[in-house]
Design an enzyme around this catalytic site. Structure first.
Site, PDB file in Angstrom:
ATOM      1  CE  LYS A   1       4.236  -0.356  -4.423  1.00 10.05           C
ATOM      2  NZ  LYS A   1       3.654   0.837  -5.086  1.00 10.05           N
TER       3      LYS A   1
ATOM      4  CE  LYS B   1       2.952   2.970  -1.429  1.00  3.32           C
ATOM      5  NZ  LYS B   1       4.371   3.079  -0.990  1.00  3.32           N
TER       6      LYS B   1
ATOM      7  N   GLY C   1       2.018   5.637  -9.364  1.00  2.34           N
ATOM      8  CA  GLY C   1       1.276   6.492  -8.443  1.00  2.34           C
ATOM      9  C   GLY C   1      -0.226   6.218  -8.410  1.00  2.34           C
TER      10      GLY C   1
ATOM     11  CE  LYS D   1       3.034   8.248  11.649  1.00  4.85           C
ATOM     12  NZ  LYS D   1       1.615   8.642  11.691  1.00  4.85           N
TER      13      LYS D   1
ATOM     14  CB  ILE E   1       7.225   9.540   5.201  1.00  6.34           C
ATOM     15  CG1 ILE E   1       7.302   8.061   5.606  1.00  6.34           C
ATOM     16  CG2 ILE E   1       8.426  10.327   5.687  1.00  6.34           C
ATOM     17  CD1 ILE E   1       7.406   7.801   7.083  1.00  6.34           C
TER      18      ILE E   1
ATOM     19  CE  LYS F   1      10.579   7.513  -9.430  1.00  5.05           C
ATOM     20  NZ  LYS F   1      11.064   6.169  -9.787  1.00  5.05           N
TER      21      LYS F   1
ATOM     22  CD  GLU G   1      10.848   3.508  -6.855  1.00  6.03           C
ATOM     23  OE1 GLU G   1      10.984   3.924  -8.003  1.00  6.03           O
ATOM     24  OE2 GLU G   1       9.734   3.495  -6.267  1.00  6.03           O
TER      25      GLU G   1
ATOM     26  CD  GLU H   1       7.543   0.680  -6.502  1.00  4.80           C
ATOM     27  OE1 GLU H   1       6.888  -0.328  -6.812  1.00  4.80           O
ATOM     28  OE2 GLU H   1       7.438   1.754  -7.115  1.00  4.80           O
TER      29      GLU H   1
ATOM     30  NE  ARG I   1       9.369  -0.498 -14.254  1.00  5.15           N
ATOM     31  CZ  ARG I   1       9.586   0.667 -13.670  1.00  5.15           C
ATOM     32  NH1 ARG I   1      10.659   1.366 -13.962  1.00  5.15           N
ATOM     33  NH2 ARG I   1       8.728   1.160 -12.789  1.00  5.15           N
TER      34      ARG I   1
HETATM   35  P1  ADP Z   1       4.310   3.525  -7.505  1.00  2.82           P
HETATM   36  O1  ADP Z   1       4.750   2.108  -7.655  1.00  2.82           O
HETATM   37  O2  ADP Z   1       2.868   3.745  -7.821  1.00  2.82           O
HETATM   38  O3  ADP Z   1       5.232   4.494  -8.173  1.00  2.82           O
HETATM   39  P2  ADP Z   1       5.596   3.989  -4.943  1.00  2.82           P
HETATM   40  O4  ADP Z   1       5.418   3.100  -3.772  1.00  2.82           O
HETATM   41  O5  ADP Z   1       6.895   3.874  -5.682  1.00  2.82           O
HETATM   42  O6  ADP Z   1       4.373   3.805  -5.933  1.00  2.82           O
HETATM   43  O7  ADP Z   1       5.407   5.495  -4.501  1.00  2.82           O
HETATM   44  C1  ADP Z   1       5.342   6.568  -5.430  1.00  2.82           C
HETATM   45  C2  ADP Z   1       5.608   7.883  -4.716  1.00  2.82           C
HETATM   46  O8  ADP Z   1       4.668   8.073  -3.653  1.00  2.82           O
HETATM   47  C3  ADP Z   1       6.969   7.935  -4.030  1.00  2.82           C
HETATM   48  O9  ADP Z   1       7.954   8.385  -4.900  1.00  2.82           O
HETATM   49  C4  ADP Z   1       6.714   8.940  -2.924  1.00  2.82           C
HETATM   50  O10 ADP Z   1       6.772  10.250  -3.416  1.00  2.82           O
HETATM   51  C5  ADP Z   1       5.291   8.644  -2.526  1.00  2.82           C
HETATM   52  N1  ADP Z   1       5.224   7.706  -1.384  1.00  2.82           N
HETATM   53  C6  ADP Z   1       5.147   6.368  -1.427  1.00  2.82           C
HETATM   54  N2  ADP Z   1       5.078   5.837  -0.183  1.00  2.82           N
HETATM   55  C7  ADP Z   1       5.099   6.879   0.669  1.00  2.82           C
HETATM   56  C8  ADP Z   1       5.011   7.014   2.095  1.00  2.82           C
HETATM   57  N3  ADP Z   1       4.854   5.975   2.899  1.00  2.82           N
HETATM   58  N4  ADP Z   1       5.035   8.265   2.618  1.00  2.82           N
HETATM   59  C9  ADP Z   1       5.163   9.339   1.820  1.00  2.82           C
HETATM   60  N5  ADP Z   1       5.237   9.287   0.483  1.00  2.82           N
HETATM   61  C10 ADP Z   1       5.194   8.078  -0.094  1.00  2.82           C
END
Ligand code: ADP
Length: 460
Positions: free
Chosen positions: A116, A158, A165, A201, A203, A237, A275, A288, A292
């Protein structure tokens, strides 16, 4: 076109892929673990082969076993579904090396987007906005502290290999960043075998907006609109809808264009999802790309009248996309509720067990994708998702009303599920107004649970 496809997955998505194969007149072989001998995907398929004991590592993740079955049964392609081996670059390569098609992008693309932090850098290089954060990986807790101090709190730690998550921590105060970094890295190592971490950061109060894209071998890339997946628990989700109430036509066009640019930059082929988080100030940022089919793909299918699994198979067989961007049309509104065997009042703890009696809703505009049936036992070895209820209607409010009545019809006896919670969400004014963010469920969970308790009392 392929003659025979091996479906390297289980549960509802294996059944979903089987359905596409049938409609395309392609034979299918499913594989199952000993825990899944009585699963729909094992019983529905014309040919099903047991590949090992319950633990996923010994069955659904056993690449050798799956390739052996594919060869022995004369398959010319493998569909990996979601989860398990679907984003495993080594597997995608091994399938192709064995002379079969992998229904998904190349191993190289999976590798590129699966890391990522590297994907962030690639997106930045083509002008797709990313969340401000670390340039590349963060190696130590001390380094994490220095970067967080510079970009400003709150930050999100992350995992570069993360998914679902996991390996993620929010940090609000400088004093906690080092401990949380170590915690997240340890979790990532345990879940993904990698402790490569990066920083973004955080958000605050964003929406999760993702775009479905399709790309063929000939450089054609289209996007099929967005899905709003902001109703989440533990960054996972629970409910998805399209179109998103948060987007204006202008913002939708810009985000869609960025998604196509992202896919092109990756050299993408097949179906994928880009996403974004959308901040309250309407800035959007790439987080990301998933390489798939997604759990929530049906809402896109409902409003575009397309079959995404069929498209995946066609693309992998080398066929060009039939549609150009200007041919894609959208109709009405679709919502999906994920019905999980879990207890929302106990931190969403999984509650595997036997479904003694199941009745699924029907009627206009309702679609069910599930692996449940009367007497089926949800195994503790796998995911707790039992069914996806999808409702379509001409407008958002009608889709909400249709989903409420569908959930009222749904009966799952003997299992603890989140059905009541989903039902209450559909009445919550913040949801109904469409102004919810990823903070919605956390913020309102207590209220929603109290509504469930009250409803149960008045029934008693
Ligand atoms: P994963 O691959 O574990 O699902 P993601 O990067 O897709 O991780 O992030 C999962 C969720 O985390 C997102 O849907 C969002 O709700 C939250 N998220 C991810 N990055 C951020 C960010 N920089 N700021 C706020 N929320 C975030």
């Amino acid at each position: 076109m392929f003659k025979k496809i091996l479906i390297a997955n289980r549960g509802e998505i294996a059944v979903r892929i089987l359905r596409a194969c049938r409609e395309m007149n392609i034979d299918a072989v499913t594989v199952y673990s000993t825990a899944d001998a009585e699963s729909l995907h094992a019983m529905f398929a014309e040919q099903a082969v047991c590949i090992g004991p319950p633990r996923a590592a010994d069955s659904y993740l056993n690449q050798e076993a799956i390739l052996t079955v594919a060869r022995a049964t004369g398959c010319d392609a493998i569909h990996p579904g979601y989860g398990f081996l679907s984003e495993n670059a080594e597997f995608a390569d091994a399938v192709r090396a064995a002379g079969m098609a992998f229904i998904g992008p190349s191993g190289d693309v999976i590798r590129k987007m699966g890391h990522k932090s590297a994907a962030r850098a690639l997106m930045q290089s083509v002008g797709v906005p990313v969340v401000p954060g670390s340039d590349g990986l963060v190696r130590t807790a001390e380094e994490a502290k220095a970067i967080a101090d510079r970009i400003g709190y709150p930050v999100l730690i992350k995992a570069a290999a993360g998914g679902g998550g996991r390996g993620m921590r929010r940090v609000y105060e400088p004093e906690t960043v080092e401990d949380l970094f170590r915690e997240a890295a340890a979790e990532s190592l345990a879940c993904f075998g990698s402790d490569e971490m990066y920083l973004e950061k955080l958000i605050e109060n964003p929406r999760h907006i993702e775009f479905q894209i399709l790309a063929d071998r000939y450089g054609n890339v289209i996007q099929l609109g967005e899905r709003d997946c902001s109703v989440q628990r533990k960054n996972q989700k629970l409910l998805e809808e399209t179109p998103s109430h948060a987007l204006t036509p202008e913002l939708r066009a810009r985000m869609g264009e960025a998604a196509v640019r992202a896919a092109r930059a990756a050299g993408y082929e097949n179906a994928g999802t880009v996403e974004f988080v959308l901040a309250p100030d309407r800035q959007f940022y790439f987080i990301e790309m998933n390489t798939r089919i997604q759990v929530e793909h049906p809402v896109t299918e409902m409003v575009t009248d397309m079959d995404l699994v069929r498209e995946q198979i066609r693309i992998a067989a080398g066929l060009p996309l039939k549609l150009r961007q200007e041919d894609v049309t959208f109709r009405g509104h679709a919502i999906e509720c994920r019905i999980n065997a879990e207890d929302p009042s106990r931190g969403f703890a999984p509650c595997p067990g036997r479904a003694d009696f199941v009745y699924f809703p029907g009627g206009p505009g309702v679609r069910i994708d599930t692996c449940l049936y009367n007497g089926y036992e949800i195994s503790p070895y796998y995911d707790s998702m039992a069914a996806k209820i999808i409702a379509w209607a001409p407008s958002r409010l009608e889709a909400i009303r249709r989903m409420r009545r569908a959930l009222e019809e749904l009966t799952v006896d003997g299992l603890r599920t989140n059905v009541e919670l989903m039902h209450q969400i559909l009445y919550h004014p913040v949801f109904v107004r469409g102004n919810y963010t990823t903070a919605f469920l956390d913020e309102h969970l207590d209220t929603l649970l109290s509504w469930i308790a009250r409803a149960e009392e008045s029934e008693a």
